[in-house]
Write an enzyme that holds these catalytic residues in place. Structure first.
Site, PDB file in Angstrom:
ATOM      1  N   TYR A 106      37.079  -8.985 -35.192  1.00 39.85           N
ATOM      2  CA  TYR A 106      35.900  -9.198 -36.120  1.00 39.85           C
ATOM      3  C   TYR A 106      36.151  -9.183 -37.346  1.00 39.85           C
ATOM      4  O   TYR A 106      36.684  -8.172 -38.020  1.00 39.85           O
ATOM      5  CB  TYR A 106      35.068  -8.292 -35.465  1.00 39.85           C
TER       6      TYR A 106
ATOM      7  N   ARG B 145      34.603  -3.555 -20.411  1.00 39.34           N
ATOM      8  CA  ARG B 145      33.324  -4.299 -20.739  1.00 39.34           C
ATOM      9  C   ARG B 145      33.295  -5.530 -20.287  1.00 39.34           C
ATOM     10  O   ARG B 145      34.610  -6.045 -19.638  1.00 39.34           O
ATOM     11  CB  ARG B 145      33.000  -4.216 -22.309  1.00 39.34           C
TER      12      ARG B 145
ATOM     13  N   ASP C  48       5.116  -1.436  -2.333  1.00 37.19           N
ATOM     14  CA  ASP C  48       5.499   0.223  -2.648  1.00 37.19           C
ATOM     15  C   ASP C  48       6.237   0.660  -1.437  1.00 37.19           C
ATOM     16  O   ASP C  48       6.201   2.035  -1.443  1.00 37.19           O
ATOM     17  CB  ASP C  48       4.412   0.915  -2.997  1.00 37.19           C
TER      18      ASP C  48
ATOM     19  N   ALA D 228       0.942  -6.101  -4.276  1.00 35.65           N
ATOM     20  CA  ALA D 228       1.700  -5.508  -5.448  1.00 35.65           C
ATOM     21  C   ALA D 228       0.520  -5.534  -6.545  1.00 35.65           C
ATOM     22  O   ALA D 228       0.952  -5.556  -7.816  1.00 35.65           O
ATOM     23  CB  ALA D 228       2.809  -6.214  -5.725  1.00 35.65           C
TER      24      ALA D 228
ATOM     25  N   ARG E 182      -1.280   6.648 -10.310  1.00 30.11           N
ATOM     26  CA  ARG E 182      -0.489   8.004  -9.897  1.00 30.11           C
ATOM     27  C   ARG E 182       0.978   8.216 -10.204  1.00 30.11           C
ATOM     28  O   ARG E 182       1.394   9.309 -10.566  1.00 30.11           O
ATOM     29  CB  ARG E 182      -0.719   8.275  -8.481  1.00 30.11           C
TER      30      ARG E 182
ATOM     31  N   GLY F  58      -1.845  -3.367  -7.182  1.00 28.90           N
ATOM     32  CA  GLY F  58      -2.475  -2.397  -7.481  1.00 28.90           C
ATOM     33  C   GLY F  58      -1.795  -1.896  -8.759  1.00 28.90           C
ATOM     34  O   GLY F  58      -0.453  -1.947  -9.104  1.00 28.90           O
TER      35      GLY F  58
ATOM     36  N   ASN G 156      -0.927   3.650  10.035  1.00 26.62           N
ATOM     37  CA  ASN G 156      -0.546   2.149   9.700  1.00 26.62           C
ATOM     38  C   ASN G 156       0.420   2.350   8.267  1.00 26.62           C
ATOM     39  O   ASN G 156       0.194   2.832   7.257  1.00 26.62           O
ATOM     40  CB  ASN G 156      -1.844   1.665   9.201  1.00 26.62           C
TER      41      ASN G 156
HETATM   42  C1  UD1 Z   1      -2.939   1.313   2.559  1.00 27.19           C
HETATM   43  C2  UD1 Z   1      -3.625   1.057   4.024  1.00 27.19           C
HETATM   44  C3  UD1 Z   1      -3.523   2.377   4.717  1.00 27.19           C
HETATM   45  C4  UD1 Z   1      -2.043   2.677   4.866  1.00 27.19           C
HETATM   46  C5  UD1 Z   1      -1.218   2.785   3.660  1.00 27.19           C
HETATM   47  C6  UD1 Z   1       0.224   2.718   3.869  1.00 27.19           C
HETATM   48  C7  UD1 Z   1      -5.663  -0.308   3.480  1.00 27.19           C
HETATM   49  C8  UD1 Z   1      -7.043  -0.222   3.063  1.00 27.19           C
HETATM   50  N1  UD1 Z   1      -4.872   0.818   3.581  1.00 27.19           N
HETATM   51  O1  UD1 Z   1      -3.583   2.443   1.855  1.00 27.19           O
HETATM   52  O2  UD1 Z   1      -4.085   2.136   6.100  1.00 27.19           O
HETATM   53  O3  UD1 Z   1      -1.559   3.738   5.830  1.00 27.19           O
HETATM   54  O4  UD1 Z   1      -1.569   1.527   2.861  1.00 27.19           O
HETATM   55  O5  UD1 Z   1       1.054   2.943   2.700  1.00 27.19           O
HETATM   56  O6  UD1 Z   1      -4.993  -1.404   3.390  1.00 27.19           O
HETATM   57  N2  UD1 Z   1      -3.267  -3.447  -3.455  1.00 27.19           N
HETATM   58  C9  UD1 Z   1      -3.523  -4.787  -4.023  1.00 27.19           C
HETATM   59  N3  UD1 Z   1      -4.807  -5.036  -4.406  1.00 27.19           N
HETATM   60  C10 UD1 Z   1      -5.860  -4.096  -4.331  1.00 27.19           C
HETATM   61  C11 UD1 Z   1      -5.573  -2.898  -3.662  1.00 27.19           C
HETATM   62  C12 UD1 Z   1      -4.085  -2.565  -3.351  1.00 27.19           C
HETATM   63  O7  UD1 Z   1      -2.453  -5.375  -4.213  1.00 27.19           O
HETATM   64  O8  UD1 Z   1      -6.782  -4.278  -4.395  1.00 27.19           O
HETATM   65  C13 UD1 Z   1      -1.679  -3.089  -3.115  1.00 27.19           C
HETATM   66  C14 UD1 Z   1      -1.052  -2.086  -3.910  1.00 27.19           C
HETATM   67  O9  UD1 Z   1      -0.529  -2.530  -4.962  1.00 27.19           O
HETATM   68  C15 UD1 Z   1      -0.196  -1.464  -2.920  1.00 27.19           C
HETATM   69  C16 UD1 Z   1      -0.786  -2.003  -1.623  1.00 27.19           C
HETATM   70  O10 UD1 Z   1      -1.794  -2.903  -1.876  1.00 27.19           O
HETATM   71  O11 UD1 Z   1       0.924  -1.957  -3.037  1.00 27.19           O
HETATM   72  C17 UD1 Z   1      -1.477  -0.825  -0.859  1.00 27.19           C
HETATM   73  O12 UD1 Z   1      -2.477  -0.253  -1.605  1.00 27.19           O
HETATM   74  P1  UD1 Z   1      -2.501   1.329  -1.861  1.00 27.19           P
HETATM   75  O13 UD1 Z   1      -3.829   1.316  -2.766  1.00 27.19           O
HETATM   76  O14 UD1 Z   1      -1.477   1.823  -2.246  1.00 27.19           O
HETATM   77  O15 UD1 Z   1      -3.254   1.668  -0.366  1.00 27.19           O
HETATM   78  P2  UD1 Z   1      -3.133   2.936   0.400  1.00 27.19           P
HETATM   79  O16 UD1 Z   1      -4.437   3.757  -0.030  1.00 27.19           O
HETATM   80  O17 UD1 Z   1      -2.000   3.586   0.313  1.00 27.19           O
HETATM   81 CA    CA Z   2       0.284   3.045  -0.842  1.00 27.78          CA
END
Ligand code: UD1
Ligand code: CA
Length: 465
Positions: A386, A332, A102, A9, A15, A11, A169
């Site tokens: 009050y 309330r 997510d 979590a 978007r 990222g 995946n």
């Molecule tokens: C990722 C998968 C993909 C899969 C998809 C499913 C990888 C490389 N790819 O892609 O195969 O189909 O999820 O939804 O894993 N995050 C971090 N740190 C980072 C990058 C990401 O904590 O450095 C977290 C994000 O917050 C998110 C999750 O990892 O919750 C997935 O990252 P995101 O960038 O959404 O990956 P996708 O491109 O969706």
């Molecule tokens: Ca994702």
């Protein structure tokens, strides 16, 4: 064997175009990451670790001690993210479920199936996969000629053949924990996004002769990852429908499922009827045979059986059996409505107990009060709780009658069976069975109406000259 949960979590969620950290965006009233932790808790993980980034404090404030936290200061990819948990996890024996913060639609049953598949087949890693008609954006699960899983290829790294694969995946996996942490240092960032991909661990394990498997979700909708607000609304719709269907299967009548909003932790008894426009959230519990709505907002309430509530807002209130509330009532925090009580239109109740069979039928404010049984509070009567500095209590004993438009200036006590005359402003206690009247005596002036009118007319004429 111990099962650990690891939630990615960190990222930013660019978007989403939001000031709010992505995984804190609510779905059916609960932050996405809350759903994810909940599903991990439901499969009895011994510890959950959340990888957090810039919004770390907000996530910690939300989840508290339901998880441990590891900071990923720079987002270098999902593999790098998992690596941040090494100090907490790398030396543990067991299974680690990795899941994205997510993807809030993934269910306990799917995790159970994935873990069962992982164990039965003696795998080192098992991917939770899904078949999508449009796999755009997701990593593809690449299988060999014998159909065994070989590796995952990210969308941006796919050849044309790989891009045509529809098994994706979901971003959820279970790993043999030690093998996972043995592989992570071997990851490179030589790929289209220049990131350390967790997905490459699958290929590395396979090359080392380890068994890797995939459990394909029967319901692909579970795989939806929320990257923008369009997906957020879609996930909300799916979860809402799922929750409403569960209640309908349990015997609740929902007149219009698409316009009924129920939080994931709400409980509702059989034969209760929900009309359109009802929002029920928090850990609200509603008994059997109730009728709720249309248009009610009920948050964190306890409502007993056979209660009728219409067009009203209730927050942290309790309502006992066979009471009626509304239309247009506002209950309330701390409102405790007794059995068979009637709370009518434009009545507000706060931090007050109302005993069995009492009636507050119209246009009243009852705040900081203890009202006994079979009390009648007349139209427009209010507690004046009050004084500008502190709040004070009003106590009204069983069977008392409070007439219309009475002001009860607290602290004040009205005894059992007492009678307070309409229009009174009560500043002193009223003893049991006494009558209290506190208003000007009326004087009638015979024939005076006509005299008054001619006096007003002549005054107006002299002013207009
Ligand atoms: C990722 C998968 C993909 C899969 C998809 C499913 C990888 C490389 N790819 O892609 O195969 O189909 O999820 O939804 O894993 N995050 C971090 N740190 C980072 C990058 C990401 O904590 O450095 C977290 C994000 O917050 C998110 C999750 O990892 O919750 C997935 O990252 P995101 O960038 O959404 O990956 P996708 O491109 O969706
Ligand atoms: Ca994702």
């Amino acid at each position: 064997m111990n099962v650990y949960g690891l939630v990615l979590a960190a990222g930013q969620g660019k978007r989403m175009k939001s000031k709010l950290y992505k995984v804190l965006h609510p779905v059916c009233g609960i932050p996405m990451v809350g759903h994810v932790i909940h599903v991990l808790e439901s499969v009895q993980t011994v510890q959950n670790i959340v990888i957090v980034g810039h919004g770390a404090e907000a996530v910690q404030a939300n989840l508290g001690d339901r998880a441990a936290y590891a900071l990923q200061a720079e987002q270098l990819g999902t593999g790098h993210a998992v690596q941040q948990a090494a100090p907490l996890l790398a030396d543990k024996d067991g299974i680690t479920i990795v899941i994205c913060g997510d993807t809030p639609l993934i269910t306990k049953s799917s995790l159970d199936q994935m873990i069962a598949c992982h164990r039965e087949r003696g795998a080192s890693a098992t991917i939770l996969s899904a078949e999508l008609s449009d796999p755009t954006g997701y990593g593809r699960v690449i299988r060999g000629e014998d159909a065994s899983v070989r590796r995952i290829v990210e969308h941006k790294d796919c050849t044309a053949d790989e891009a045509a694969v529809c098994e994706i995946n979901t971003g959820t996996y279970c790993f043999d924990n030690r093998k996972l942490f043995e592989m992570l240092p071997k990851l490179t960032n030589e790929n289209a996004q220049g990131e350390y991909y967790l997905t490459d661990v699958i290929g590395l394990l396979q090359e080392e002769g380890e068994k890797v498997e995939a459990y394909c979700l029967p319901d692909a909708a579970e795989a939806t990852g929320v990257n923008d607000r369009v997906a957020l609304a879609e996930v909300e719709r799916v979860m809402r429908q799922r929750i409403v269907e569960r209640h309908m299967r349990n015997g609740v009548t929902v007149i219009d499922p698409a316009h009924t909003y129920i939080g994931p932790y709400v409980e509702i008894g059989a034969d209760t009827i929900l009309h359109p426009g009802v929002h029920i959230t928090g850990h609200t519990v509603i008994g059997e045979d109730c009728e709720i709505g249309p248009n009610c907002q009920i948050e964190q309430c306890r409502i007993a059986a056979s209660v009728h509530i219409t067009q009203s807002v209730l927050t942290q209130a309790e309502v006992e059996a066979e009471a009626t509330v509304g239309p247009f009532a506002y209950l309330r925090p701390g409102a405790q409505i007794g059995p068979k009580v009637k709370i009518g239109d434009f009545v507000e109740v706060k931090n007050a107990r109302i005993g069995a069979g009492s009636k507050v039928s119209h246009l009243s404010y009852v705040g900081d009060a203890d009202i006994g049984q079979d009390v009648n509070i007349g139209c427009g009567a209010i507690t004046v709780n009050y004084d500008g500095i502190a709040k004070h209590r009003t106590v009204i004993d069983d069977g008392a009658f409070v007439g219309s438009n009475v002001n009860l200036i607290a602290p004040v006590h009205v005894g059992k069976g007492a009678y307070v005359v309409a229009g009174s402003t009560i500043t002193q206690d009223v003893e049991a069975e006494d009558l209290a009247i506190a208003r000007e005596r009326q004087t009638n002036k015979p024939g005076y109406a006509a005299k008054l009118k001619s006096r007003i007319q002549s005054r107006n004429q002299s002013q207009n000259k």
